[in-house]
Structure formats: structure tokens, C-alpha cells
Design an enzyme around this catalytic site. Sequence first.
Site, PDB file in Angstrom:
ATOM      1  N   GLU A 108       0.935  -1.004   0.044  1.00 24.45           N
ATOM      2  CA  GLU A 108       0.004   0.020  -0.098  1.00 24.45           C
ATOM      3  C   GLU A 108       0.890   1.368   0.051  1.00 24.45           C
ATOM      4  O   GLU A 108       1.870   1.191   0.664  1.00 24.45           O
ATOM      5  CB  GLU A 108      -1.033   0.142   1.251  1.00 24.45           C
ATOM      6  CG  GLU A 108      -2.003   0.940   1.300  1.00 24.45           C
ATOM      7  CD  GLU A 108      -2.970   0.957   2.523  1.00 24.45           C
ATOM      8  OE1 GLU A 108      -3.233   2.054   2.930  1.00 24.45           O
ATOM      9  OE2 GLU A 108      -3.356  -0.189   2.672  1.00 24.45           O
ATOM     10  N   ASP A 110       0.003   5.377   0.440  1.00 23.97           N
ATOM     11  CA  ASP A 110      -1.053   6.318   0.916  1.00 23.97           C
ATOM     12  C   ASP A 110      -0.661   7.647   0.801  1.00 23.97           C
ATOM     13  O   ASP A 110       0.533   8.365   1.240  1.00 23.97           O
ATOM     14  CB  ASP A 110      -1.422   6.128   2.316  1.00 23.97           C
ATOM     15  CG  ASP A 110      -1.882   4.752   2.756  1.00 23.97           C
ATOM     16  OD1 ASP A 110      -2.629   4.190   1.915  1.00 23.97           O
ATOM     17  OD2 ASP A 110      -1.801   3.958   3.887  1.00 23.97           O
ATOM     18  N   GLU A 112      -3.176  10.348   2.739  1.00 24.73           N
ATOM     19  CA  GLU A 112      -4.302  10.441   3.733  1.00 24.73           C
ATOM     20  C   GLU A 112      -4.456  11.787   4.130  1.00 24.73           C
ATOM     21  O   GLU A 112      -3.549  12.255   4.653  1.00 24.73           O
ATOM     22  CB  GLU A 112      -4.218   9.493   4.660  1.00 24.73           C
ATOM     23  CG  GLU A 112      -4.412   7.903   4.595  1.00 24.73           C
ATOM     24  CD  GLU A 112      -4.468   7.005   5.650  1.00 24.73           C
ATOM     25  OE1 GLU A 112      -5.188   6.306   5.839  1.00 24.73           O
ATOM     26  OE2 GLU A 112      -3.446   7.298   6.439  1.00 24.73           O
TER      27      GLU A 112
END
Length: 337
Positions: A108, A110, A112
Site C-alpha cells: 500500500e 497512501d 491520507e
Amino acid sequence: MAISRFLTALVFFFHLATATASVFNVTTLAFDEGYSHLFGEGNLARSPDGRTVRLLLNRYSGAGFISSDLYHHGFFSASIKLPSDYTAGVVVAFYTSNGDIFPKTHDELDFEFLGNIRGEKWRIQTNVYGNGSISRGREERYILPFDPTKEAHRYSILWTATHIIFYVDHTPIREVVRSDAMGGEYPSKPMSVYATIWDGSTWATAGGAYKIKYKYAPFVAEFSDLVLRGCRVDPIQQLPSAEHCTEADAELMAADFAILTPRKRAAMRRFRERYMIYSVCYDTLRYPNTLPDCSIIPSEQERFWASGDTKFRPRRRRSRRQSRLPAASDPTNQPDV
């Protein structure tokens, strides 16, 4: 002294502007050309031309979309405008993941975006997971030199076989270089690209101290200028052959966004000096032994506590009413958000 600080800031923004002036040579897509609706019935709205998408969060549901293809390396980008006003507990995410295919060994990358109480800034968090290494998060957090709720700004993730770069507009803010010491913790399996908005009240703002207030709903995040550039992989095949992505990887590595020139590195250093508020690389309480992908910069390290948090707390935006309060009501005495 005040004049000196003003001139320093002016020089920084001049360099930031010149460093980001050249636009990446990428092709944007209409939503249906590369994405599909993931969840949140009725909470995804397309523009008439299909090139802008709004994700809504209300008391019933958040929303999200997912790329139609898996990618083995690539450059993934979107211009995003964040919700305004009171947004504590709101999480907007733009990320890559293969957790649906490899639930125990997922990768993953990210972006955010963490909402906040009124008068406080949104914060950005970047993270890297490889081969299910969720117990060894590699978070960094930043504030932004602009208001991300006033207009859209571009956020991009470059993922290659050798390095990862996170961009805000056209300024690199983080680089992760693959090393032998990282082993399987470097993302290496094909991933989909996602965008979501959801309720993160349990952790997103001041560790969960401030929750979402749905009287301010719907919270709306707008996505446009969508870019998906990389090696597409058959979801059934999942893992590509060695030859399948050779040409696409070569094109990716030769692109302007894959090369950190001295000017780009200088812009990244300035951004990190001014806007990074947490780094896992300096969190010696959590990781007494520094993670192998961390590049310790002494001048940068001295700005952080052993917790990885910055020693220099970002200045709060104060209303006129607050500015007339006596010193005893100084908002710097409030919990850190």
C-alpha cells in the site's frame, strides 16, 4: 528580524514556484476511462463531462472509487479539493493497495488527508506498506503552505522498482529508495488505485479526541485531472511476467516526474524543513533501531522530539475575537490537533 523572516519566506515561495512551474507531461482521463464506483450508493457524483468526481460523506455512508485495472508500478495522480469548515474526524484518501487480493501480504502507498476542527489546518499523511508490514508503518505527516479547501491541488504517487516519490502539486515531498535491507517491505505486487472519504473519528483528529459532527454534512471531496500511467496487469494473472512490464517501466523511469533534479531535491528539502510535523525516521520511541529506508539528516533530525513530532508547533489561525482574549486564554494551551 521581522523583515528578515519575511524575506526568507518570500525567497522560499519564489523557489517553490520556479521549481514547480513545469507541468508534468501526463494525459488526464475521464472517470469512466479508468475508474469505477466502489462504495457509497448515491454518494458519488460525476460532472457532466465525466472528468470531475465528487465523493460525499454523510451520517449514512462515505464513498469511494477504484481503478478498473491493476498496475505493476506507475504514476497515479489527481487534483483534489478538500471539504471546508469543521472537518474533524473526516479522512480523505488517495492511495494504491492490493489488500483485496493479498489480504495477509498486501502492499500500500497512501496519501491520507486528515480533517480538523474549525480554525485548524488539514494535515497530510503519507505511508508505505510492503508485504503486509502493517505493524511497521512508515508514516510522515505535514501541513500545507496553502488552503486545500479553496481550490484543487494535485497530489501524485510515483512507484517504480527502485523508488517511490510523493508529490504535492509538482513539488516532491518524500522519497523512499528501495534497499536490500528493506527486503519484502518494499511494495512489489500489482496494486489498484483508490480514492475514498470516510469517518475516521476514532483516530484522525488529535488521536480521536475530536469526532465528526454530522450537522456539517455532507462533507465533499472533489477529484479531477485523473492520471493513471503504468503497466496494466490482468487481475486474473495478478503477477506479471518479467517481460510484460519492461517497456512500460522504461518509459516510467525516463519521465520527468521520475527524475529528482538538484532543483527538485532543493524544493523537497525546503518543503520538509517548513511543513513536515512528524517523521517515523525520527521516532526513536517507536523504532529504537531506525528503519532501513530512512535517510537521517542531522539538520532535519534536530527539529524533532524522540517521538518523531516536530518541536516547532504550527501557528494556529486565530479569529479576531480570539485575538482580543487575555493571555490566560492563549489557544496554544489547547490540545494539539
